[in-house]
Design an enzyme around this catalytic site. Structure first.
Site, short mmCIF file in Angstrom:
data_model
loop_
_atom_site.label_atom_id
_atom_site.label_comp_id
_atom_site.label_asym_id
_atom_site.label_seq_id
_atom_site.Cartn_x
_atom_site.Cartn_y
_atom_site.Cartn_z
N GLY A 69 0.80 -1.23 0.00
CA GLY A 69 0.00 0.00 0.00
C GLY A 69 0.83 1.27 0.00
O GLY A 69 0.39 2.30 -0.51
N HIS A 133 -14.29 12.55 -15.20
CA HIS A 133 -13.79 12.67 -16.58
C HIS A 133 -12.50 13.49 -16.67
O HIS A 133 -12.25 14.39 -15.88
CB HIS A 133 -14.87 13.32 -17.46
N HIS A 142 -2.15 6.57 -4.90
CA HIS A 142 -3.20 5.81 -4.21
C HIS A 142 -4.41 6.72 -4.02
O HIS A 142 -4.31 7.74 -3.34
CB HIS A 142 -2.68 5.32 -2.85
C1 LIG Z 1 -8.41 0.67 2.95
C2 LIG Z 1 -7.51 1.73 3.59
O1 LIG Z 1 -7.33 1.77 4.76
S1 LIG Z 1 -6.76 2.84 2.56
C3 LIG Z 1 -5.85 3.97 3.56
C4 LIG Z 1 -6.49 5.33 3.59
N1 LIG Z 1 -5.71 6.16 4.52
C5 LIG Z 1 -6.06 7.42 4.81
O2 LIG Z 1 -7.03 7.95 4.32
C6 LIG Z 1 -5.15 8.09 5.81
C7 LIG Z 1 -4.89 9.54 5.44
N2 LIG Z 1 -4.03 10.12 6.44
C8 LIG Z 1 -4.38 11.16 7.23
O3 LIG Z 1 -5.47 11.73 7.11
C9 LIG Z 1 -3.33 11.56 8.25
O4 LIG Z 1 -4.01 12.07 9.39
C10 LIG Z 1 -2.32 12.61 7.69
C11 LIG Z 1 -1.34 11.83 6.78
C12 LIG Z 1 -2.97 13.71 6.91
C13 LIG Z 1 -1.52 13.26 8.83
O5 LIG Z 1 -0.93 12.27 9.60
P1 LIG Z 1 0.31 12.69 10.55
O6 LIG Z 1 1.45 13.13 9.68
O7 LIG Z 1 0.57 11.52 11.44
O8 LIG Z 1 -0.17 13.97 11.31
P2 LIG Z 1 -0.80 14.12 12.77
O9 LIG Z 1 -1.75 13.00 13.07
O10 LIG Z 1 0.33 14.36 13.69
O11 LIG Z 1 -1.68 15.43 12.60
C14 LIG Z 1 -1.11 16.72 12.43
C15 LIG Z 1 -2.24 17.75 12.59
O12 LIG Z 1 -3.14 17.62 11.49
C16 LIG Z 1 -4.46 17.28 11.94
N3 LIG Z 1 -4.99 16.27 11.01
C17 LIG Z 1 -4.42 15.09 10.69
N4 LIG Z 1 -5.17 14.45 9.77
C18 LIG Z 1 -6.22 15.24 9.53
C19 LIG Z 1 -7.33 15.10 8.67
N5 LIG Z 1 -7.47 14.03 7.88
N6 LIG Z 1 -8.25 16.11 8.62
C20 LIG Z 1 -8.09 17.21 9.43
N7 LIG Z 1 -7.04 17.39 10.27
C21 LIG Z 1 -6.13 16.41 10.32
C22 LIG Z 1 -4.27 16.71 13.35
O13 LIG Z 1 -5.43 16.90 14.14
C23 LIG Z 1 -3.10 17.54 13.82
O14 LIG Z 1 -3.57 18.81 14.20
P3 LIG Z 1 -2.95 19.61 15.49
O15 LIG Z 1 -1.50 19.82 15.13
O16 LIG Z 1 -3.76 20.86 15.51
O17 LIG Z 1 -3.15 18.69 16.63
#
Ligand SMILES: CC(=O)SCCNC(=O)CCNC(=O)[C@H](O)C(C)(C)COP(=O)(O)OP(=O)(O)OC[C@H]1O[C@@H](n2cnc3c(N)ncnc32)[C@H](O)[C@@H]1OP(=O)(O)O
Length: 213
Positions: A69, A133, A142
């Site tokens: 992934g 589109h 991804h």
């Molecule tokens: C089938 C499957 O599982 S497929 C996989 C799909 N995966 C995803 O969709 C995961 C996407 N990843 C995320 O959304 C993650 O939260 C990331 C990559 C954006 C950030 O992760 P990290 O780098 O670990 O950041 P961290 O958790 O320390 O957050 C940093 C800040 O951003 C905020 N933040 C993190 N993610 C989000 C989000 N999605 N929306 C809004 N705010 C967010 C946190 O609350 C934090 O705020 P603060 O500093 O005010 O406390």
């Protein structure tokens, strides 16, 4: 697209189990599964003999799907593998028949890909993702479950669009970006940016090459 009946998987974790399931439904046999840590493989594979990359691996054999992934890891492994690559497309995905889909790409259940979109190599179009589109989705991207990419969106190499994100029309997302789950992207995003919220704002940068050092 040429018909392939046998495939090898590179990776035996959680992502591999979904690819395995899609292939099984498509009546494509998985002949070998490789992992660098066979003892840590997904429980789904506990009755299957997982081969060791260091010990058992040969470039010769059936085409591969890189079942990992992490976008950067997938890109590194693609550099090393010299075999052909296969695709895995779930039968419930709705894909315009003229779409070009690159080798090594997987498309999961319920995904929709609309006309005049191009999908690169080793891309993941995850469950229920909607890619509308005239999109360009570059290699190693991804698109997570339930994401909505409106028309004329461009996603650069290696970027990860998190679950449920929405990207409005005509947006260009650079390479190796991470768009957080549920983010609404309303402006172009520069390379390597990590973006969260509604409207999406850059919170930091992501340089996957540096994790190699
Ligand atoms: C089938 C499957 O599982 S497929 C996989 C799909 N995966 C995803 O969709 C995961 C996407 N990843 C995320 O959304 C993650 O939260 C990331 C990559 C954006 C950030 O992760 P990290 O780098 O670990 O950041 P961290 O958790 O320390 O957050 C940093 C800040 O951003 C905020 N933040 C993190 N993610 C989000 C989000 N999605 N929306 C809004 N705010 C967010 C946190 O609350 C934090 O705020 P603060 O500093 O005010 O406390």
């Amino acid at each position: 697209m040429e018909e392939i009946n046998t495939v090898r998987l590179y990776g035996a974790g959680g992502h591999a189990q979904i690819i395995h399931s899609v292939l099984k439904q498509n009546r494509v046999a998985v002949t070998e599964i490789f992992d660098d840590n066979p003892s840590g493989c997904h429980p789904k594979f506990k009755h299957i003999s997982i081969l060791e990359i260091d010990k058992d691996f040969s470039q010769e054999g059936d085409p591969f799907i890189i079942a990992i992934g992490d976008n950067f890891q997938r890109s590194e492994i693609a550099k090393f593998l010299q075999s052909e690559f296969a695709t895995a497309i779930h039968s419930s995905a709705i894909i315009d028949p003229d779409i070009k889909i690159g080798k090594g790409t997987v498309v999961y259940a319920g995904a929709v890909i609309q006309p005049n979109t191009t999908i690169g190599k080793h891309v993941i179009i995850n469950t229920l993702a909607s890619v509308d589109h005239d999109n360009v989705i570059e290699d190693f991207v991804h698109i997570s479950p339930n994401t909505t990419l409106c028309g004329l969106v461009h996603v650069g190499e290696g970027s990860h669009i998190g679950a449920g994100a929405v990207v409005v029309p005509k947006i260009k997302i650079g390479k190796w970006c991470i768009i957080g789950a549920g983010t609404v992207v309303i402006r172009d995003i520069p390379d390597y940016a990590v973006v969260v919220g509604n409207p999406g704002k850059i919170i930091k940068m992501n340089y996957p090459e540096e994790s190699k050092k």
